[in-house]
Write an enzyme that holds these catalytic residues in place. Structure first.
Site, PDB file in Angstrom:
ATOM      1  N   HIS A  53      52.839  33.749 -22.040  1.00 40.04           N
ATOM      2  CA  HIS A  53      51.512  34.271 -22.374  1.00 40.04           C
ATOM      3  C   HIS A  53      50.704  34.533 -21.107  1.00 40.04           C
ATOM      4  O   HIS A  53      50.594  35.654 -20.689  1.00 40.04           O
ATOM      5  CB  HIS A  53      50.734  33.405 -23.359  1.00 40.04           C
ATOM      6  CG  HIS A  53      51.408  33.256 -24.673  1.00 40.04           C
ATOM      7  ND1 HIS A  53      51.664  34.323 -25.498  1.00 40.04           N
ATOM      8  CD2 HIS A  53      51.902  32.159 -25.295  1.00 40.04           C
ATOM      9  CE1 HIS A  53      52.291  33.900 -26.573  1.00 40.04           C
ATOM     10  NE2 HIS A  53      52.450  32.586 -26.480  1.00 40.04           N
ATOM     11  N   ASP A 102      56.643  36.284 -29.758  1.00 42.72           N
ATOM     12  CA  ASP A 102      56.189  34.969 -30.203  1.00 42.72           C
ATOM     13  C   ASP A 102      55.252  35.166 -31.394  1.00 42.72           C
ATOM     14  O   ASP A 102      54.243  34.518 -31.518  1.00 42.72           O
ATOM     15  CB  ASP A 102      55.470  34.269 -29.047  1.00 42.72           C
ATOM     16  CG  ASP A 102      55.065  32.852 -29.393  1.00 42.72           C
ATOM     17  OD1 ASP A 102      55.793  32.186 -30.131  1.00 42.72           O
ATOM     18  OD2 ASP A 102      54.009  32.411 -28.911  1.00 42.72           O
TER      19      ASP A 102
END
Length: 144
Positions: A53, A102
């Site tokens: 991320h 994800d």
């Protein structure tokens, strides 16, 4: 980190996806989650680290991670689906990011690729950020 190093395995850590996560870590530890890792994980383990991320990571901390041999994995479809933000620190990684998924809404690497390019276009106000073909003075990261 120690167990991953002992077993010579990569270590994936999801961090700095949302601003509140960073605020909570700074309140508890005085530094961001990535800085906490960089300052406390041994160098040999950082080389095995993939930070997933990093949507709101500081460019200097990302550059430090990459310089240590660590990696960054972005999940732009996930960030879009959750409204978490745009990974805007490509320069700090020299464009060397991996692409992952994800997202519980949709697992689709083609969509992740599309969202990577589209989100960077929106963030930078230009086309072809990841293009291997430079156009009218704009160079994509793949052109380097």
């Amino acid at each position: 980190a120690a167990e991953a190093a002992r077993r010579e395995m990569p270590l994936h850590v999801h961090l700095e996806e949302q601003p509140q996560e960073i605020k909570d870590c700074v309140a508890a530890h005085g530094v961001t989650p990535l800085a906490l890792l960089l300052d406390n994980v041994p160098a040999e383990s950082l080389r095995r680290l993939c930070a997933v991320h990093c949507t709101h990571s500081k460019p200097d901390e990302l550059a430090r991670l990459v310089a240590s041999g660590g990696g960054v994995c972005v999940c732009p479809l996930t960030e879009a689906a959750l409204g978490d933000g745009v990974f805007a620190s490509l320069e700090a990684t020299a464009g060397a990011v991996s692409l992952g998924t994800d997202c519980n809404a949709r697992i689709d690497m083609i969509e992740e690729m599309r969202w990577l390019e589209y989100s960077q276009r929106l963030e930078r106000g230009r086309r072809g950020v990841f293009s291997s073909v430079a156009g009218k003075g704009d160079e994509g990261f793949l052109a380097r």
